[in-house]
Structures are given as C-alpha cells and as structure tokens.
Design a protein around this motif. Structure first.
Motif, PDB file in Angstrom:
ATOM      1  N   ARG A 235      -1.215 -60.829  -6.203  1.00 44.96           N
ATOM      2  CA  ARG A 235      -0.309 -61.622  -7.065  1.00 44.96           C
ATOM      3  C   ARG A 235       0.239 -62.858  -6.358  1.00 44.96           C
TER       4      ARG A 235
ATOM      5  N   PHE B  66      -0.117 -62.116 -15.294  1.00 40.69           N
ATOM      6  CA  PHE B  66       0.647 -63.220 -14.687  1.00 40.69           C
ATOM      7  C   PHE B  66       2.124 -63.133 -15.069  1.00 40.69           C
TER       8      PHE B  66
ATOM      9  N   GLY C 131      13.210 -66.302 -10.129  1.00 41.17           N
ATOM     10  CA  GLY C 131      12.485 -66.179  -8.853  1.00 41.17           C
ATOM     11  C   GLY C 131      11.876 -64.800  -8.676  1.00 41.17           C
ATOM     12  N   TYR C 132      11.432 -64.528  -7.465  1.00 43.66           N
ATOM     13  CA  TYR C 132      10.813 -63.231  -7.149  1.00 43.66           C
ATOM     14  C   TYR C 132      11.458 -62.648  -5.905  1.00 43.66           C
TER      15      TYR C 132
ATOM     16  N   ARG D  43       7.750 -59.500  -3.035  1.00 48.36           N
ATOM     17  CA  ARG D  43       6.497 -60.209  -2.813  1.00 48.36           C
ATOM     18  C   ARG D  43       5.731 -59.487  -1.707  1.00 48.36           C
TER      19      ARG D  43
ATOM     20  N   TYR E 277      11.432 -68.575  -4.184  1.00 49.35           N
ATOM     21  CA  TYR E 277      10.065 -68.024  -4.139  1.00 49.35           C
ATOM     22  C   TYR E 277       9.511 -67.791  -5.538  1.00 49.35           C
ATOM     23  N   ARG E 278       9.527 -68.847  -6.349  1.00 52.79           N
ATOM     24  CA  ARG E 278       9.053 -68.653  -7.726  1.00 52.79           C
ATOM     25  C   ARG E 278       7.643 -69.176  -7.915  1.00 52.79           C
TER      26      ARG E 278
ATOM     27  N   TYR F 255       0.960 -65.696  -7.287  1.00 51.51           N
ATOM     28  CA  TYR F 255       1.908 -66.566  -7.980  1.00 51.51           C
ATOM     29  C   TYR F 255       3.341 -66.305  -7.548  1.00 51.51           C
ATOM     30  N   LYS F 256       3.562 -65.215  -6.803  1.00 44.58           N
ATOM     31  CA  LYS F 256       4.924 -64.830  -6.452  1.00 44.58           C
ATOM     32  C   LYS F 256       5.382 -65.391  -5.110  1.00 44.58           C
TER      33      LYS F 256
ATOM     34  N   ALA G 190       9.416 -68.670 -14.012  1.00 48.17           N
ATOM     35  CA  ALA G 190      10.169 -67.877 -13.039  1.00 48.17           C
ATOM     36  C   ALA G 190      11.458 -68.558 -12.591  1.00 48.17           C
TER      37      ALA G 190
END
Lengths: 540, 228
Positions: A341, B181, B189-190, B193, A221-222, A343-344, B185
């Motif tokens: 956000r 921003f 990663g994230y 979210r 999930y980048r 972009y995440k 990544a």
C-alpha cells in the motif's frame, strides 16, 4: 543569523489550521504599470520566488509575475490525482524528435510556487563532479562556477525549506537541518534489497518538515505530495519564500502571462508586456529576470525578437532554446506477496547515490541515482498500460495495486545541441506562438537507462519481489539558456546575467549546463539566491 | 443495484462490474474525513453526468465500445468514462502537449474514432460499436501492434486513448473500492504505514492473485487467436 531572521516565511503563515495568510496578500504593495520597478521577474517558481524574496530584502522594488493563480492550498488544492491537473502547465505545446518528451503533469508548473507546488520534494545537492563533467569525464560541459561557489547557498536554502534526511555520504558529505522521516513500506523494502546487494541507501533528502517549523505543521503522511501539499508541510516557494517577499514589499502579480520583453534603442531591457484578464499591458522595469523554466524561458526570449535581435533576445550565437535536457527516469515496479500500500506515505522517502559518479569499468560516462516514487492509481494505471496491458489483464494488474512498490532512477542525460525549444507555427489563444520541444537521446543516455533499470530490478528481486515491471519515462527539464564563460558558449554568465543585454537575467533551471542525477529544484533555488547576492546593493 | 456481500460482513462498496477483491471495503465510508473541497470534487464523480456534447452520436457509440473493451467494462455497474472524456474535449481540457504528427487532442479523438469505424466497416460492414466484443478486441490489438494505422502513428493513437480513458476510470471511487486504494487523505493522513499494516478502516484483500502469470496466459491466448 537565524533562519527566521533572514526568511520569516514559515512564521508569516497562519497557525490556526488554515494555510494562507490572506492579509499579507491583501496588503501587498502594488505597483502601477508606469512605475519603473527595480526588477520585473517573469515566473514565480523555484528560481523566481527565491530571487524576489532576496531582492525585496535588499530593498529592491520587485514585481514577480506568474501566469497562474496565487494559490490558497485550502481552497484550490485537492487530495486527489485527477482533480489536480490545474497545477500543471496545460496550454498547448508541440513535442517532436526521435524520443519526444511528454510535458504537462510531470515537468511543468503553473501558478505561484511553480512546479515546486507539485514536485515530490526531493532536494539533493549536485555533486562537485557535476560542475566539471567535461574536464573529468570528457562529456557534457564544465560550469563557469564550482561546487564551492554554490555550497553556501545550498546550506541557506536547505535551512529555509527545510530539508529532512540522514547525514549524506555522497558528493560533498553534509548534514540536514531536520532529522530523517521514518521509512514506510517502500523504504523498508528498498533498504532490504539494497542491503543484500551492498548498496547504501539514505532517508531523504526531502523538503518536508519533520516536526513543526514556524507555523508549518509536521507531515501527516497522506501520500499526495505531487498534488500540492495541503498540509503546508512540504516546502514549495509559495510558502517558503513568497510570504517573506510580500512582507518585504514585493508584489506577486498572479494570473499575468508575460509574452514579450521590451528593449530601448540602446538594447537595454525596459520592461515586459503581459496579459491579464484578456488585456495586454506593459510594466516598466529597470531590470528584467526571466524565470519561466526550460520551455517558457526560451519561448519568451525567442518571441521577443526585434530588429536588434532578429533571432530572439540573447540568441546571436544560437544558444537560446538549445541543449535542453531531461533526465532518463525509468521506473521498476516490484510485486511483493505482502500488502505494501504505497499510497500511505510520501512518495519521496529514500535515495541511493551509489551510482552517481562515473565508473571507469563501465562503457558509459556519468551515472544515476535511485529513489522511491510511490505512484497513485492513475499514474500506476498509466504504467501498467504502457507495458501493453489493457482489458481484463489491465484490470487484474490494477486489482493487485496494493502489492507493488516502485523505484525510480534519475539518469544524467547529456546536453546535446540537437535538443531544442523553438517556436511552432501554431499560436496560443493570445496569438503567441507555442513552444516546440524536440528531443532525441544519445548512446550514453540509453546505456544509463539500461544500467539503472537492471540495478533497480536487482534491488527489488533481492528484496523478495516476485515480479517486476519496467516503465520507461523522463523527469525534469533543465537547460535551454546555458550558463557559460563567454557568449561563445552560452546565454548567461556565472552571475546569471545575459551576455547580450546588461540588465536581463535568467534565474531558473534553463541556465544549467548539465544536470547531474539530482532533482534540480534545490540547485535552481541556490543559483537564484547566489545571483541575488551578486546583484548590486539596494537601489535607493 | 445489488451489492455483493456475505452474511456477517460489512457490505462492500460498489465496484465496477461488481468485482470484489476487498470484501467489506467502501472508500466512501471515509468521505466524512475528507476536506470539503476534495469531497466536492470526488463526490461529483458519483452524480449523473450530462449527456455528451462534443462527440457526435456515432462517435459516442464508437468511444463507448472502445472504452468498454479497453477497460473490460462488460457489465453494470459501469463507471462513466465517455462522459468524462467528452467533457474534457468539449472544454479543450488537454494535457499540455501533443505529438507533432498528431492534431490537437479533440481533433485526434474524432480522427481515431472515425478510423475505428472505417476499419470495422471494411472488415464486417458495420460500425465499430456494432461488432461483437472479440472482433472489437481484434481491431484494438492490431492498433497496438501496428506502426502506422489509418495514416497516424499507431502508438500515438494508443497513447491518446490511454491517457484519457485510464484516469477517467481510476479516479472514480468505485474503481478505488475495487483496488483497495484509500482515496483522499486530508486532513486525516495515515498512521499505520508499513508492510502488511492496515488502518482500522482499510480491509485486507480476499483472494490475492499474482497478475503476471495469469496476464501472460490471457495475452498469449488472445495473440494466438487468428486475426486479420
């Protein structure tokens, strides 16, 4: 047969945290120019790579050419927008018409995997109605095949990518091999607005692994799907079909630009002229398949003109480079007071095909789909500037980036004979004339853009958006060498073999007679898989 | 360079012109989590750029003034934009298409900059770069509104400027600091979210402002100002 038994690509990739099986490339079978290979495939993207993998499995001697590199995601790709322009076809092209369509980043690929390297990863099927728009709705044209002819190949490819999504209620209802990914901010808000209006949404369908698949890891999930997936989670043919093709003896000849198809005195293809490292060479082949997509495929056929085909190969009836289609792809941004956000998360998350089919109560035929898109900063800046903002106002909009989600529509623009690829007077550095792409919308096309824009705005407002911002743009390319029942209607038959030259095939998006409101990649792959099945058995 | 921060807060990373919307946020603090190839590409944007080689000196001056007005870069620190454009044009690193009525991008840039100077001289007897900012803005606003401008389709000129100036600016980590921003990544990663949810290293914004009403007001004031 299990997926692994018929396509081992995901298991041929390394499982040590690196993304490329270098041994497979080093040990790849290599043919001499003078070897008559069974097939030379021009372009190693969605169509070309699937064809190469299928025919290599049948025992054909295959060489798949690509003008760009054989990518290593670790070494060649970056988690960055501006640093990814090498993934696009940036050689010169000319655009014209009353609605000229910018090329490059949005709709072209370069290198092994083609544009599947940087597509969002949406892989919806076409609906059964797409194959007969003329008989059903009096617009577009009918395909020489039906949905049922393609359905088994949709199922095969969905398993090989693999596709993640909810059970799909639209078109021919079906399920997906991987369960849906979780919704993120943009998906939550899209669903919130859609629910309030009674519009159905579903997660997917995306060619992004949900869980491990072979040696491909789960998505992290980048948000950089459009810059090439460094994770090997999003399926591109670079990782879904090329490894298995190599393991079964295919050669992928990268950095090799094919400029001409050669014919013998009987009018059969004998091979291809290609440029590698600045040197012009000729590869002999018993069959040639062109898979260079809607701009380069017509360009190659036109540039191969010879005494037997003075107007370009297969162009006796003027169908080469004609009926080019793009999808109207307006986007609407919505501002929310919370930080979202976008972009995440992967840009491709959630879709609605509620408006895909012709609605008899509307003044237009055919329809559109709606999807999440999640632009990164450079793309968002382009959108804000396209609305006319610059200077301090542009900067202020951009400082507000974390508050905006963006929905995108794909509107089915109809095939028009006046939308063409031809050869320009300008030449590229090899001396090959560059493609000139002329595009003008029709009345139905514009009506669909307006309708989809209004619908997206309504959804965002129902979700609580305080502001909306509309972006007019295009996506995808198909057509240019349409498939038809006879040479009076198109360039190739339902097996993708050209009417004019018995050993010349076209196996890419240019054969699509219409395009639906679906992203075309899955259909291109399914058509290539079907064509491979219909080609003769093992040649030795 | 003085970095703006308040007592008790983590210092904010540099932003163009020192505009701080996300106090304490510095995307470069994440650089250790980036893969080496990405870090190489992104961090190279922070080192001094070679001098222009494509633009002539007068073209460079016009391009700087154009980019500064387009991006409202009116004070230091400034993101280098003209150097990035110059390098792209010198290498013919174009976007993969041109409008039929425009020359290739390198020639189109030269033509558009020379037209800016011609326009400025005809109005004030000076090259574009030497006009006051509001007069420069007036010329740009006229290009934006025009159908044809100095023999070119005005919208194609505007498009040319936008697609070189914007990515040069918004791919710079200082601009990412300004807009919050998260930057590269991979392989990180994230995990957090969803609406209103932050990673531990992301920072909430200090003073959100809906840009639409404010932007409409600014743009209407600019439009009401008399122009030639």
């Amino acid at each position: 047969m299990s997926v692994r038994e018929r396509n081992g690509s995901a298991w041929l990739l390394p499982n040590d945290g690196t993304r490329t099986n270098h041994g497979l490339i080093e040990r790849m079978r290599r043919y001499d120019d003078d070897d008559e290979v069974d097939i030379a495939i021009v372009g190693c993207g969605a169509g070309g790579a699937v064809l190469a993998q299928r025919l290599a499995r049948k025992g054909w001697k295959v060489v798949a050419f690509d003008a760009g590199p054989h990518w290593d995601p670790d070494r060649d790709w970056v988690s960055d927008e501006a640093g990814s322009s090498h993934l696009y076809w940036t050689e010169p092209r000319v655009i014209a018409g009353s609605d000229p369509v910018p090329l490059g980043s949005n709709n072209s690929g370069r290198g092994v995997g083609g544009s599947t390297v940087h597509y969002a990863g949406y892989t919806p099927r076409f609906h059964p109605s797409d194959f007969a728009t003329y008989s059903r709705d009096g617009v577009g044209c009918d395909w020489p095949i039906s949905y049922e002819d393609l359905k088994p190949y949709y199922e095969q490819i969905e398993a090989e990518l693999p596709v993640a999504g909810e059970s799909w209620p639209w078109g021919d209802p079906h399920r997906y091999p991987h369960s849906p990914h979780p919704a993120n901010a943009q998906g939550d808000l899209f669903r919130r607005g859609a629910l309030a209006l009674g519009i159905e949404t579903k997660m997917g369908p995306v060619a992004i692994t949900n869980g491990r698949f072979g040696n491909r890891p789960h998505c992290i999930y980048r948000g950089f799907c459009l810059q090439g997936c460094k994770v090997n989670s999003k399926g591109s043919t670079l990782i879904t079909h090329v490894p298995d093709a190599l393991a079964h003896g295919a050669e992928v000849r990268a950095d090799s630009m094919v400029t001409r198809i050669t014919l013998d005195a009987q009018g059969r293809a004998t091979g291809v002229v290609y440029h590698r490292n600045g040197i012009e060479r000729h590869q002999r082949a018993a069959v040639v398949a062109v898979a260079g997509y809607s701009i380069e495929t017509p360009r190659l056929l036109l540039n191969s003109a010879c005494s037997a085909f003075p107007d370009g190969l297969c162009n006796d009836f003027g169908f080469v480079g004609r009926h080019l289609m793009v999808q109207g792809a307006p986007q609407v941004g919505g501002r929310f007071s919370e930080e979202v956000r976008v972009y995440k998360a992967p840009p491709p998350e959630m879709s609605s095909e509620d408006f895909y089919e012709t609605d008899p109560s509307k003044p237009y035929r055919r329809g559109f789909s709606i999807q999440t898109v999640a632009p990164l900063p450079n793309t968002w800046a382009e959108h804000v500037a396209a609305e006319g903002h610059w200077g301090v106002v542009l900067r202020e909009y951009m400082r507000d980036y974390v508050h905006w989600i963006v929905l995108g529509a794909l509107c089915e623009f109809l095939p028009h004979a006046h939308n063409t690829v031809t050869l320009a007077d300008e030449k590229d550095r090899r001396g090959m004339p560059v493609a000139r792409f002329s595009y003008s919308q029709g009345v139905n096309d514009r009506a669909l853009v307006d309708a989809s824009t209004a619908k997206m705005r309504a959804i965002l407002e129902a979700a609580g958006a305080e502001e909306t911002l509309v972006i007019d743009r295009y996506a995808h390319l198909v057509g240019g060498c349409r498939m038809a029942r006879s040479e009076r209607g198109g360039v190739v038959d339902h097996t993708l073999r050209s009417f004019a030259i018995p050993n010349l095939y076209i196996t890419d998006g240019s054969v699509l007679p219409t395009q639906g409101s679906a992203n075309p990649a899955l259909t291109i792959m399914a058509l290539a898989a079907r064509a491979a099945d219909l080609m003769a058995g093992p040649r030795r | 360079m003085r970095l703006p921060w308040r007592r008790g807060e983590q210092p904010s990373g540099p932003t163009p012109g020192g505009h701080v919307r996300f106090p304490g946020y510095d995307v470069l603090g994440q650089a250790p989590t980036w893969d080496a190839v990405t870090a190489g590409v992104v961090l190279a944007r922070l080192v001094p750029r070679p001098a222009c080689t494509f633009f002539t000196e007068s073209e460079e001056a016009a391009a700087r003034a154009l980019a500064d007005r387009f991006l409202a870069q009116d004070r230091e620190p400034k993101v280098p934009v003209v150097e990035v454009i110059d390098e792209r044009l010198a290498h013919k690193d174009f976007d993969g298409w041109r409008y039929e009525d425009m020359p290739p991008d390198d020639e189109a840039w030269r033509a558009s900059l020379s037209a800016l100077d011609d326009e400025a001289r005809s109005r004030s007897g000076k090259p574009f770069a030497e006009l006051p900012g509001d007069e420069q803005d007036g010329i740009l606003a006229d290009v934006q509104d025009a159908q044809t401008w100095h023999g070119m389709d005005a919208s194609h000129v505007w498009n040319l400027w936008s697609r070189y100036i914007l990515p040069a600016f918004y791919s710079h980590p200082w601009a990412w600091n300004e807009i919050g921003f998260g930057g590269p990544a991979y392989p990180r990663g994230y995990k957090n979210r969803g609406v209103g949810i932050l990673e531990p290293w992301e920072k909430p914004e200090a003073h959100p402002r809906d840009p639409v009403p404010w932007g409409q007001w600014i743009e209407s004031v600019k439009r009401e100002r008399p122009r030639r």
